[in-house]
Design a protein around this motif. Sequence first.
Motif, PDB file in Angstrom:
ATOM      1  N   UNK A 227       7.453  -2.132   0.822  1.00 49.43           N
ATOM      2  CA  UNK A 227       7.518  -0.687   1.061  1.00 49.43           C
ATOM      3  C   UNK A 227       6.381  -0.193   1.945  1.00 49.43           C
ATOM      4  N   UNK A 228       5.306  -0.984   2.055  1.00 46.90           N
ATOM      5  CA  UNK A 228       4.186  -0.562   2.895  1.00 46.90           C
ATOM      6  C   UNK A 228       4.625  -0.414   4.347  1.00 46.90           C
ATOM      7  N   UNK A 229       5.525  -1.283   4.789  1.00 49.68           N
ATOM      8  CA  UNK A 229       5.988  -1.217   6.173  1.00 49.68           C
ATOM      9  C   UNK A 229       6.795   0.048   6.452  1.00 49.68           C
ATOM     10  N   UNK A 230       7.283   0.687   5.413  1.00 46.70           N
ATOM     11  CA  UNK A 230       8.042   1.934   5.566  1.00 46.70           C
ATOM     12  C   UNK A 230       7.215   3.138   5.136  1.00 46.70           C
ATOM     13  N   UNK A 231       5.892   2.947   5.124  1.00 46.65           N
ATOM     14  CA  UNK A 231       4.943   4.034   4.836  1.00 46.65           C
ATOM     15  C   UNK A 231       5.170   4.629   3.451  1.00 46.65           C
ATOM     16  N   UNK A 232       5.404   3.767   2.484  1.00 43.37           N
ATOM     17  CA  UNK A 232       5.550   4.199   1.105  1.00 43.37           C
ATOM     18  C   UNK A 232       4.599   3.398   0.222  1.00 43.37           C
ATOM     19  N   UNK A 233       4.200   4.020  -0.862  1.00 39.47           N
ATOM     20  CA  UNK A 233       3.331   3.321  -1.803  1.00 39.47           C
ATOM     21  C   UNK A 233       4.115   2.236  -2.542  1.00 39.47           C
ATOM     22  N   UNK A 234       3.548   1.054  -2.703  1.00 41.17           N
ATOM     23  CA  UNK A 234       4.242  -0.017  -3.423  1.00 41.17           C
ATOM     24  C   UNK A 234       4.416   0.326  -4.904  1.00 41.17           C
ATOM     25  N   UNK A 235       5.467  -0.233  -5.495  1.00 44.87           N
ATOM     26  CA  UNK A 235       5.734  -0.085  -6.919  1.00 44.87           C
ATOM     27  C   UNK A 235       5.349  -1.366  -7.640  1.00 44.87           C
ATOM     28  N   UNK A 266       4.076   3.005 -11.994  1.00 43.56           N
ATOM     29  CA  UNK A 266       3.012   3.215 -11.016  1.00 43.56           C
ATOM     30  C   UNK A 266       1.914   2.173 -11.203  1.00 43.56           C
ATOM     31  N   UNK A 267       1.447   1.647 -10.100  1.00 42.58           N
ATOM     32  CA  UNK A 267       0.350   0.686 -10.168  1.00 42.58           C
ATOM     33  C   UNK A 267      -0.929   1.393 -10.629  1.00 42.58           C
ATOM     34  N   UNK A 268      -1.684   0.730 -11.463  1.00 42.85           N
ATOM     35  CA  UNK A 268      -2.846   1.366 -12.086  1.00 42.85           C
ATOM     36  C   UNK A 268      -4.007   1.543 -11.120  1.00 42.85           C
ATOM     37  N   UNK A 269      -4.312   0.531 -10.370  1.00 39.88           N
ATOM     38  CA  UNK A 269      -5.476   0.585  -9.480  1.00 39.88           C
ATOM     39  C   UNK A 269      -5.054   0.047  -8.127  1.00 39.88           C
ATOM     40  N   UNK A 270      -5.105   0.868  -7.105  1.00 38.98           N
ATOM     41  CA  UNK A 270      -4.661   0.438  -5.787  1.00 38.98           C
ATOM     42  C   UNK A 270      -5.495   1.121  -4.709  1.00 38.98           C
ATOM     43  N   UNK A 271      -5.520   0.488  -3.571  1.00 35.38           N
ATOM     44  CA  UNK A 271      -6.201   1.046  -2.401  1.00 35.38           C
ATOM     45  C   UNK A 271      -5.514   0.502  -1.160  1.00 35.38           C
ATOM     46  N   UNK A 272      -5.134   1.401  -0.261  1.00 36.99           N
ATOM     47  CA  UNK A 272      -4.464   1.027   0.978  1.00 36.99           C
ATOM     48  C   UNK A 272      -5.188   1.706   2.118  1.00 36.99           C
ATOM     49  N   UNK A 273      -5.527   0.943   3.110  1.00 40.69           N
ATOM     50  CA  UNK A 273      -6.173   1.498   4.292  1.00 40.69           C
ATOM     51  C   UNK A 273      -5.103   2.032   5.231  1.00 40.69           C
ATOM     52  N   UNK A 274      -5.296   3.249   5.715  1.00 35.45           N
ATOM     53  CA  UNK A 274      -4.320   3.815   6.635  1.00 35.45           C
ATOM     54  C   UNK A 274      -3.883   5.194   6.198  1.00 35.45           C
ATOM     55  N   UNK A 275      -2.686   5.587   6.679  1.00 37.63           N
ATOM     56  CA  UNK A 275      -2.192   6.953   6.483  1.00 37.63           C
ATOM     57  C   UNK A 275      -0.972   7.009   5.584  1.00 37.63           C
ATOM     58  N   UNK A 276      -0.788   6.037   4.714  1.00 38.01           N
ATOM     59  CA  UNK A 276       0.400   6.033   3.858  1.00 38.01           C
ATOM     60  C   UNK A 276       0.378   7.211   2.898  1.00 38.01           C
ATOM     61  N   UNK A 277      -0.794   7.507   2.334  1.00 36.59           N
ATOM     62  CA  UNK A 277      -0.884   8.605   1.394  1.00 36.59           C
ATOM     63  C   UNK A 277      -0.524   9.928   2.069  1.00 36.59           C
ATOM     64  N   UNK A 359       9.216  13.236  -7.804  1.00 29.39           N
ATOM     65  CA  UNK A 359       8.563  12.556  -8.919  1.00 29.39           C
ATOM     66  C   UNK A 359       8.488  11.054  -8.675  1.00 29.39           C
ATOM     67  N   UNK A 360       9.527  10.498  -8.059  1.00 24.47           N
ATOM     68  CA  UNK A 360       9.508   9.063  -7.744  1.00 24.47           C
ATOM     69  C   UNK A 360       8.443   8.760  -6.701  1.00 24.47           C
ATOM     70  N   UNK A 361       8.335   9.609  -5.691  1.00 24.57           N
ATOM     71  CA  UNK A 361       7.316   9.393  -4.669  1.00 24.57           C
ATOM     72  C   UNK A 361       5.912   9.549  -5.240  1.00 24.57           C
ATOM     73  N   UNK A 362       5.782  10.415  -6.251  1.00 16.88           N
ATOM     74  CA  UNK A 362       4.478  10.567  -6.912  1.00 16.88           C
ATOM     75  C   UNK A 362       4.246   9.505  -7.972  1.00 16.88           C
ATOM     76  N   UNK A 364       5.655   9.196 -10.780  1.00 21.28           N
ATOM     77  CA  UNK A 364       5.738   9.702 -12.152  1.00 21.28           C
ATOM     78  C   UNK A 364       7.023   9.284 -12.828  1.00 21.28           C
ATOM     79  N   UNK A 365       8.082   9.048 -12.038  1.00 18.09           N
ATOM     80  CA  UNK A 365       9.367   8.596 -12.560  1.00 18.09           C
ATOM     81  C   UNK A 365       9.862   7.431 -11.720  1.00 18.09           C
TER      82      UNK A 365
END
Length: 560
Positions: A227-235, A266-277, A359-362, A364-365
């Motif tokens: 999902x990182x390649x599509x600018x989304x946070x990994x699950x 949701x992953x508990x501890x993550x860090x991604x360099x770039x503009x995905x957030x 909610x899915x993007x956040x 939360x669901x």
Amino acid sequence: MESTDTMVKPSTALDDHESPYMSKTCTMSEELLIEDQLRRKLKFFFMNPCEKFRARGRKPWKLCIQILKIAMVTIQLVLFGLSNQMVVTFKEENTVAFKHLFLKDYKDARDDTYAVYRQRDVYEHIDFTIKQYLELRNISLGNHDYERSDAGQTGMTACQYFYKDGSIFPGNDTFDIDPNIEKECFYVELMTPVNDLEGKFWNTTLDFYRLVTVEIMFKLKAINLQTIRHHELPDCYDFTVTITFDNKAHSGRIKISLDNYVAIQECKDWHISGSIQKNTHYMMIFDAVVILTCISSITLCIRSVVKGIHLQREYISFVEQRFSKTVPWSDQMEFVNGWYILIIVSDVFSIVGSILKMEIQAKSLTSYDVCSILLGTSTMLVWLGVIRYLGFFQKYNLLILTLRAALPNVIRFCCCAAMIYLGYCFCGWIVLGPYHTKFRSLNMVSECLFSLINGDDMFTTFSIMQQKNYLVWLFSRVYLYSFISLFIYMVLSLFIALITDTYDTIKTYQREGFPETELRSFVSECKDSPTSSRYRDPDDMSMTLLCCCERWGITTRVFC
């Protein structure tokens, strides 16, 4: 001066110079003006957006919002569809990988026939699964890992289910069984040496005469990085894998299956360099704009529905008082626009689906399936709603008119045909089910017969039938031939003829004119064109009636 005094006199009785004839004429004129105003109001209500714009300069806001909503909802659906596709693909590929990792000698497309037939094979498959689980980090190509709890890593649970007690002697045709099921489990620690597991548990505990099932269950975790390649946070995924050795039939064939229950969190501890957030925030803003657009659409549609109901009541009251008769139900339903109801339903689905998507993007669901159903249904209904605006043009209105005219007859026809269809379904299931793979369940029977109606897979359906029982084989031929002949050559032909007849009727109406209902006849008496300035004047009854009375020379009664 006398004229001025009479203008302010109380309107309780007729003056000397007024005649009952003039009062009666004024009352008749008042009724005619009320009738004329109602006609004009009804005609304006049934105008299309272009005619309403020419009549009063009213902007077609609903049309503009629907066009905007189509673009926004479609873009939203495509973006979510790509994300959901990655989720489903990740689930399916992991399930296939687990089958190759933990099932001995597994080959693709063998799920229906993957089974063992010897006791030694059962032991070997169980030992193979346990060894593969303990060596997962060394053999897996994915980023799989064991589940960790507060106490540390969790292991594997293996359980056997068997009858509580039993003595079976097939040679003597005797048995003694206690049908209560007992459960016996053992736990495999992750740090257990592989060599210590060689047949340690199962050689002494498996009693195949009483054995019902063996279940091996363990949990694994993985992260979907694509999902990182599509600018989304990994699950982060939790896989609960259950391998079942099914011996319920005690037929000498133990079927082996692997089920994979997937939970996304949701992953508990993550860090991604770039503009995905930042991209995630943009997507949530876009979803919020979609929600606001749908709320605006709902507001306008509900307003139109309420106005239609109010006008319906006004028309019913007028007809009952003026003509002393009731309005037919078909005319009453003309005021309730079904397209608005469809748009309201699609907007509700879109709003709820957009909230779930946010909610899915956040993270939360993780209700991807529910969200996809809501967004997919709302988009379908939005596109169907566009047909309403195409229906304002005669050349594009043929499909809508044909469907609306044929719907009652089609429903009645389908109800009758359904009785015959269900009869064939039940008959095929009970008679051919034991001998034909396509008739094993009612759902499969219905799917098979529906395919036959459309001419699909006919030869395969005939050829699969086993010829071990000649009577059943002969019955299957009579059954299939009669069903195909009845539904393809008669039922389906009559169904097509019903639609064709309605289509020809609509074509004739378009050339010669549609039969007018009482409501349409009442409205058609208003000859004012949409460009007439009379639609722009406020509905001020008192001023209109005053002018009417002045034409008759009655200047002393404002109430007239």
